[in-house]
Design an enzyme around this catalytic site. Structure first.
Site, PDB file in Angstrom:
ATOM      1  N   SER A  94       0.838  -1.198   0.000  1.00 21.99           N
ATOM      2  CA  SER A  94       0.000   0.000   0.000  1.00 21.99           C
ATOM      3  C   SER A  94       0.879   1.255   0.000  1.00 21.99           C
ATOM      4  O   SER A  94       1.682   1.437  -0.918  1.00 21.99           O
ATOM      5  CB  SER A  94      -0.963  -0.060   1.185  1.00 21.99           C
ATOM      6  OG  SER A  94      -2.044   0.821   1.028  1.00 21.99           O
ATOM      7  N   ASP A 221     -10.133  -5.924  -3.299  1.00 20.70           N
ATOM      8  CA  ASP A 221      -9.575  -4.763  -2.598  1.00 20.70           C
ATOM      9  C   ASP A 221     -10.481  -3.545  -2.778  1.00 20.70           C
ATOM     10  O   ASP A 221     -10.765  -3.123  -3.902  1.00 20.70           O
ATOM     11  CB  ASP A 221      -8.176  -4.463  -3.151  1.00 20.70           C
ATOM     12  CG  ASP A 221      -7.362  -3.563  -2.251  1.00 20.70           C
ATOM     13  OD1 ASP A 221      -7.953  -2.803  -1.464  1.00 20.70           O
ATOM     14  OD2 ASP A 221      -6.118  -3.624  -2.333  1.00 20.70           O
ATOM     15  N   HIS A 249      -7.405  -6.200   0.643  1.00 19.58           N
ATOM     16  CA  HIS A 249      -6.277  -5.275   0.634  1.00 19.58           C
ATOM     17  C   HIS A 249      -4.993  -5.848   1.234  1.00 19.58           C
ATOM     18  O   HIS A 249      -3.923  -5.275   1.018  1.00 19.58           O
ATOM     19  CB  HIS A 249      -6.665  -4.001   1.397  1.00 19.58           C
ATOM     20  CG  HIS A 249      -5.673  -2.892   1.270  1.00 19.58           C
ATOM     21  ND1 HIS A 249      -5.340  -2.320   0.059  1.00 19.58           N
ATOM     22  CD2 HIS A 249      -4.940  -2.227   2.212  1.00 19.58           C
ATOM     23  CE1 HIS A 249      -4.447  -1.364   0.251  1.00 19.58           C
ATOM     24  NE2 HIS A 249      -4.186  -1.284   1.543  1.00 19.58           N
TER      25      HIS A 249
END
Length: 268
Positions: A94, A221, A249
């Site tokens: 991320s 996600d 995610h």
């Protein structure tokens, strides 16, 4: 936790396990190196695994107000230079994926292979970019953090696993080691991190990346759009794409054994 003192006196803290070729893991927004504890133990048989807390996250001290993506990258580069590594393998999840991409482009650290997990070159949609969160949603997140910070962080964490078949017992286990073993950033640090995500556009840099890259993401996600991950895989020359059905995610939290197996195969 280990400590390294940066040139400006701030403390950067990190976890370490194993021996051998170094593998550095960079966590996502509002999280800490605690999220990697489980996979670090699994990877330690083959690698010297290091996972720092980014500035202001976990127990690392915050950077100056207004810090940006290059500041986060510079802290990691200074720490790695002090450790004396000639080359490293690098994994970013991320926001950590954006930090990792900046490090690769800055070339202050020699990266052998790069793994991008649920990463995006541009977090917010707009203009010619449709594969991000709407700006209105991000502004709403910021307002919610100002009013009810801990509640909004809890909602964000649950969103990582939305629509996944993660059992309640496993979810509580993840919550224990990934969140409660770490430490939430302050409200100010979290808001600044959200601003970094909002203003960072790495798309122009992707074609110049000249090392092996694995793009790993889940098709459920709701934080990083899967289409953004596909864009990374398409735009980075020679990138390998691994997209998983039924995963959100954080693939390495939902399916740790499979994630470590995938990463090992790529890094060998």
């Amino acid at each position: 936790m280990n400590e390294f003192i940066l040139d400006d006196g701030r403390r950067l803290c990190y976890r370490e396990d194993g021996a051998g070729e170094p593998l550095v893991l960079l966590h996502g927004w509002s999280m800490s190196s605690a999220v990697f504890q489980e996979v670090m133990r699994m990877l330690a048989a083959d690698y010297r695994v290091l996972a720092p807390d980014l500035a202001g996250h976990g127990v690392s001290e915050p950077a100056r107000p207004g810090f940006g993506l290059d500041d986060l990258a510079a802290d990691i580069e200074a720490w790695l230079a002090a450790l004396g590594f000639g080359k490293i393998n690098l994994l970013g999840w991320s926001l950590g994926g954006q930090v990792a991409l900046r490090m690769v482009v800055r070339k202050r650290v020699a990266v052998t292979k790069l793994v991008l997990v649920a990463a995006t070159p541009l977090f917010i949609s707009g203009g010619d970019w449709e594969h991000g969160l709407p700006p209105t949603q991000v502004r709403a997140m910021d307002r919610q953090m100002q009013r009810h910070y801990e509640q909004s962080m809890g909602e964000f964490f649950r969103l990582m696993f939305e629509d996944e078949k993660v059992g309640s017992e496993r979810y509580r286990e993840i919550l224990r080691f990934a969140v409660r073993d770490g430490s939430l950033p302050t409200r100010e640090v979290a808001r600044q991190g959200l601003k970094i995500l909002g203003r960072t556009d790495l798309r122009p840099l992707l074609a110049g990346i000249d090392l092996p890259v694995l793009v790993h993401y889940g098709r459920l996600d709701l934080i990083t759009e899967p289409a953004a991950c596909r864009f990374l895989a398409e735009q980075i020359p020679g990138a390998v794409e691994a997209s998983w059905e039924g995963v959100g995610h954080a693939p390495f939290l939902s399916r740790p054994d499979d994630s470590v197996r995938l990463w090992r195969e790529f890094l060998q």
